[in-house]
Design a protein around this motif. Structure first.
Motif, PDB file in Angstrom:
ATOM      1  N   GLY A 215     -20.703  93.629  46.534  1.00 37.11           N
ATOM      2  CA  GLY A 215     -19.524  94.231  47.163  1.00 37.11           C
ATOM      3  C   GLY A 215     -18.518  93.225  47.707  1.00 37.11           C
ATOM      4  O   GLY A 215     -17.882  93.452  48.729  1.00 37.11           O
ATOM      5  N   MET A 216     -18.372  92.114  46.985  1.00 42.15           N
ATOM      6  CA  MET A 216     -17.429  91.075  47.414  1.00 42.15           C
ATOM      7  C   MET A 216     -16.022  91.371  46.899  1.00 42.15           C
ATOM      8  O   MET A 216     -15.440  90.604  46.118  1.00 42.15           O
ATOM      9  CB  MET A 216     -17.904  89.698  46.933  1.00 42.15           C
ATOM     10  CG  MET A 216     -19.244  89.294  47.517  1.00 42.15           C
ATOM     11  SD  MET A 216     -19.688  87.630  47.033  1.00 42.15           S
ATOM     12  CE  MET A 216     -21.120  87.336  48.069  1.00 42.15           C
ATOM     13  N   GLY A 217     -15.464  92.472  47.363  1.00 43.11           N
ATOM     14  CA  GLY A 217     -14.173  92.925  46.853  1.00 43.11           C
ATOM     15  C   GLY A 217     -13.012  92.005  47.162  1.00 43.11           C
ATOM     16  O   GLY A 217     -12.025  91.963  46.422  1.00 43.11           O
ATOM     17  N   ILE A 321      -5.242  97.248  48.280  1.00 44.19           N
ATOM     18  CA  ILE A 321      -6.183  97.194  49.399  1.00 44.19           C
ATOM     19  C   ILE A 321      -7.579  96.938  48.846  1.00 44.19           C
ATOM     20  O   ILE A 321      -8.036  97.654  47.946  1.00 44.19           O
ATOM     21  CB  ILE A 321      -6.138  98.501  50.227  1.00 44.19           C
ATOM     22  CG1 ILE A 321      -4.743  98.630  50.888  1.00 44.19           C
ATOM     23  CG2 ILE A 321      -7.237  98.521  51.282  1.00 44.19           C
ATOM     24  CD1 ILE A 321      -4.518  99.922  51.649  1.00 44.19           C
ATOM     25  N   VAL A 322      -8.209  95.888  49.342  1.00 50.95           N
ATOM     26  CA  VAL A 322      -9.562  95.533  48.880  1.00 50.95           C
ATOM     27  C   VAL A 322     -10.550  95.702  50.031  1.00 50.95           C
ATOM     28  O   VAL A 322     -10.178  95.648  51.204  1.00 50.95           O
ATOM     29  CB  VAL A 322      -9.613  94.081  48.348  1.00 50.95           C
ATOM     30  CG1 VAL A 322      -8.761  93.932  47.097  1.00 50.95           C
ATOM     31  CG2 VAL A 322      -9.164  93.069  49.422  1.00 50.95           C
ATOM     32  N   THR A 323     -11.818  95.930  49.658  1.00 48.83           N
ATOM     33  CA  THR A 323     -12.876  96.036  50.674  1.00 48.83           C
ATOM     34  C   THR A 323     -13.750  94.796  50.601  1.00 48.83           C
ATOM     35  O   THR A 323     -14.337  94.506  49.559  1.00 48.83           O
ATOM     36  CB  THR A 323     -13.732  97.295  50.452  1.00 48.83           C
ATOM     37  OG1 THR A 323     -12.866  98.428  50.423  1.00 48.83           O
ATOM     38  CG2 THR A 323     -14.749  97.473  51.574  1.00 48.83           C
ATOM     39  N   ALA A 324     -13.793  94.084  51.705  1.00 47.98           N
ATOM     40  CA  ALA A 324     -14.589  92.853  51.753  1.00 47.98           C
ATOM     41  C   ALA A 324     -16.072  93.178  51.867  1.00 47.98           C
ATOM     42  O   ALA A 324     -16.450  94.301  52.187  1.00 47.98           O
ATOM     43  CB  ALA A 324     -14.139  92.001  52.941  1.00 47.98           C
ATOM     44  N   LEU A 325     -16.888  92.164  51.639  1.00 49.39           N
ATOM     45  CA  LEU A 325     -18.344  92.290  51.751  1.00 49.39           C
ATOM     46  C   LEU A 325     -18.759  92.811  53.131  1.00 49.39           C
ATOM     47  O   LEU A 325     -19.722  93.562  53.262  1.00 49.39           O
ATOM     48  CB  LEU A 325     -18.988  90.917  51.474  1.00 49.39           C
ATOM     49  CG  LEU A 325     -20.509  90.803  51.585  1.00 49.39           C
ATOM     50  CD1 LEU A 325     -21.204  91.729  50.590  1.00 49.39           C
ATOM     51  CD2 LEU A 325     -20.946  89.357  51.348  1.00 49.39           C
ATOM     52  N   SER A 326     -18.020  92.446  54.144  1.00 52.00           N
ATOM     53  CA  SER A 326     -18.365  92.868  55.513  1.00 52.00           C
ATOM     54  C   SER A 326     -18.066  94.349  55.741  1.00 52.00           C
ATOM     55  O   SER A 326     -18.477  94.912  56.748  1.00 52.00           O
ATOM     56  CB  SER A 326     -17.570  92.035  56.528  1.00 52.00           C
ATOM     57  OG  SER A 326     -16.223  92.475  56.570  1.00 52.00           O
ATOM     58  N   GLY A 327     -17.308  94.954  54.824  1.00 52.28           N
ATOM     59  CA  GLY A 327     -16.921  96.349  54.980  1.00 52.28           C
ATOM     60  C   GLY A 327     -15.479  96.517  55.423  1.00 52.28           C
ATOM     61  O   GLY A 327     -14.908  97.614  55.329  1.00 52.28           O
ATOM     62  N   LYS A 328     -14.871  95.437  55.913  1.00 55.12           N
ATOM     63  CA  LYS A 328     -13.480  95.520  56.367  1.00 55.12           C
ATOM     64  C   LYS A 328     -12.543  95.687  55.170  1.00 55.12           C
ATOM     65  O   LYS A 328     -12.768  95.124  54.094  1.00 55.12           O
ATOM     66  CB  LYS A 328     -13.091  94.237  57.118  1.00 55.12           C
ATOM     67  CG  LYS A 328     -13.712  94.133  58.510  1.00 55.12           C
ATOM     68  CD  LYS A 328     -12.916  93.173  59.383  1.00 55.12           C
ATOM     69  CE  LYS A 328     -13.331  93.273  60.831  1.00 55.12           C
ATOM     70  NZ  LYS A 328     -14.602  92.548  61.117  1.00 55.12           N
ATOM     71  N   THR A 329     -11.469  96.476  55.393  1.00 57.18           N
ATOM     72  CA  THR A 329     -10.469  96.629  54.337  1.00 57.18           C
ATOM     73  C   THR A 329      -9.267  95.722  54.630  1.00 57.18           C
ATOM     74  O   THR A 329      -8.883  95.526  55.777  1.00 57.18           O
ATOM     75  CB  THR A 329      -9.994  98.088  54.230  1.00 57.18           C
ATOM     76  OG1 THR A 329      -9.468  98.493  55.502  1.00 57.18           O
ATOM     77  CG2 THR A 329     -11.131  99.008  53.819  1.00 57.18           C
TER      78      THR A 329
END
Ligand code: BES
Ligand code: ZN
Ligand code: ZN
Length: 485
Positions: A215-217, A321-329
């Motif tokens: 999930g490394m968006g 808009i991307v979602t980072a590995l941490s869950g933050k957008t």
């Protein structure tokens, strides 16, 4: 270049040239008589990097004596010695002298001085001429000797330490100097793998599929515009015996093999320099090479997110808009602020791998170049203890750093209307908002960010170093891990 230690008296030393340090305001004591004319005429004043070559010095076997200006004695530390040794070596090399010796005596003949002299010589010897058919380096110094008459404790190991560090820093410089067609993310990962195999440390490379699964968006968004697949390089060093305490150092380095800016494309003028946008990652690879040999007391893991930032048809767009590995957008306002996007996921992943302390290095902003020029690295730290540790390590390394502010007040500038945050905070305090963006991903873990955009590449040569990649950071990271308490 062979490196040796020689403990014989000065009169017994042989070779093409002997380097004698001379300080400002006082004639060199040992060679007072031999050099009386040189000092009396005012030819040699001891000013730092001033070089005066004397032929057939009386009473010595060496063919020449190089009076090397060392500056003010009270300002002279191993950092200055490193530079003077490099400058002297470059001076002699230009004159086709092949066997050179530096004389270290009295207060300047301890292990740290020996290591610094060796580092200076190896770093000074380096030329980024790999792709020149006619090498600048037809002139070579093949033998560099550190003479410490009478010897001393720990000098042999110091010499080896200096060699390990400087060779590793030159590996970093080689990597940084590689053009982007010859060093893609995949090829950078291969170079890291080869280094790890050679030095007996672990290397793991996460490919696009693995990063997608995790999930490394944020990282993957940057890679979208390039035909070159991304790679997340992980290098691991573990101490053999029981580690001291529970600390586990994470070294995270920006590995953008080329930064066009993406859809927010950069101007053509000077864009060729953006091959050095992986200098942070290369510094971590160099540091890990040295640490594999020097064996620090704590585990160290290096993470290098490697991508090429290109404006291809699949590239991410401003507004995405991307979602980072941490869950933050993250709302990507400017695709040229890509370094922080790849580092965000690498920092989160470093914590998942158990790192308790994080240090990142990145050619992150033009803003830090405006603030600190080409002299100081910008240091941003979430807490004082780790910041102090890094600053202390940098002083011994002779790598200048200046601590920058990191007040939460600046965070306003990263507010997004549609996501948790934007990836840019506007022009005011650009290096600070970039650091604050990263801090959102380091979270509570002690963390230091080093912005090396102004210091990783020399536009002009120094007396002690060629122009081009500097390899900055390597020595600080090595000191940090080696002296961990
Ligand atoms: N790699 C650059 C930063 C850089 C600039 C390094 C000059 C070396 C020399 C980075 O990815 C970048 O483009 N940063 C932008 C951020 C901006 C869009 C908020 C910058 O500094 O202009
Ligand atoms: Zn950029
Ligand atoms: Zn960049």
């Amino acid at each position: 270049m062979q490196i040796h230690l020689d403990q014989r008296p000065v009169e017994a030393l042989e070779g093409d040239a002997l380097i004698a340090l001379t300080f400002e305001g006082k004639a060199n004591e040992r060679f007072k008589d031999t050099l009386s004319d040189v000092f009396a005429s005012g030819e040699a004043t001891g000013k730092i990097f001033e070089m005066t070559l004397v032929h057939q010095p009386r009473g010595l076997k060496v063919k020449r004596l190089l009076v090397a200006g060392a500056g003010k004695p009270e300002k002279f530390t191993s950092a200055e010695l490193r530079c003077v040794a490099g400058a002297a070596l470059r001076h002699l090399k230009a004159k086709s002298l092949r066997a050179v010796t530096i004389l270290l005596e009295s207060n300047f003949a301890g292990p740290d001085h020996v290591a610094a002299a060796v580092e200076g010589a190896i770093l000074g010897d380096y030329e980024p001429d790999r792709y020149k058919s006619e090498k600048k380096d037809v002139k070579v110094v093949d033998r560099f000797t550190v003479a410490v008459p009478g010897g001393g404790a720990g000098l042999d190991t110091a010499l080896e330490r200096g060699r390990a560090i400087a060779d590793s820093q030159n590996l970093t410089r080689d990597l940084v100097n590689e053009p982007a067609n010859r060093l893609t993310p995949t090829l950078l990962a291969e170079r890291a793998r080869a280094m790890a195999a050679e030095q007996g440390i672990e290397c793991e490379v996460l490919d696009r599929d693995r990063m997608q699964q995790l999930g490394m968006g944020s990282l993957l968004g940057v890679a979208m515009g390039s035909a070159e697949p991304p790679a997340l390089i992980v290098l691991r060093y573990r101490p053999a015996a029981g580690a001291t305490g529970a600390a586990h150092l994470g070294l995270v380095g920006k590995g953008v093999t080329f930064d066009t800016g993406g859809i927010s494309i950069k101007p053509a003028d000077g864009m060729e320099k953006m091959k050095y946008d992986m200098a942070g990652g290369a510094a971590m690879i160099g540091a890990m090479r040295a640490l594999a040999q020097l064996k620090p007391p704590i585990p160290v893991t290096a993470l290098i997110p490697a991508v090429e930032n290109m404006p291809g048809s699949r590239a991410q767009r401003p507004g995405d808009i991307v979602t980072a590995l941490s869950g933050k957008t993250i709302e990507v306002i400017n695709t040229d602020a890509e370094g922080r996007l790849i580092l965000a996921d690498a920092l989160t992943y470093a914590k998942r791998l158990g790192c308790t302390h994080l240090v990142d290095a990145a050619t992150l902003t033009g803003s830090i170049v405006v603030a600190l020029g080409h002299v100081n690295i910008g240091l941003f730290g979430s807490e004082d203890p780790l910041s102090e540790k890094v600053l202390e390590a940098s002083r011994a390394a002779g790598e200048k750093m200046w601590r920058m502010p990191l007040d939460d007040d600046y965070k306003e500038q990263l507010k997004s209307a549609f996501a948790d945050m934007t990836n840019v905070g506007g022009r005011p305090g650009g290096a600070i908002t970039a650091a604050l963006f990263l801090k959102e991903f380091a979270e509570e873990t002690p963390w230091v960010h080093l912005d090396i955009a102004g210091t990783a590449w020399l536009d002009d040569p120094k007396p002690y170093m060629s122009k081009g990649p500097s390899g900055v950071g390597v020595r600080t990271f090595v000191n940090l891990a080696m002296n961990w308490r």
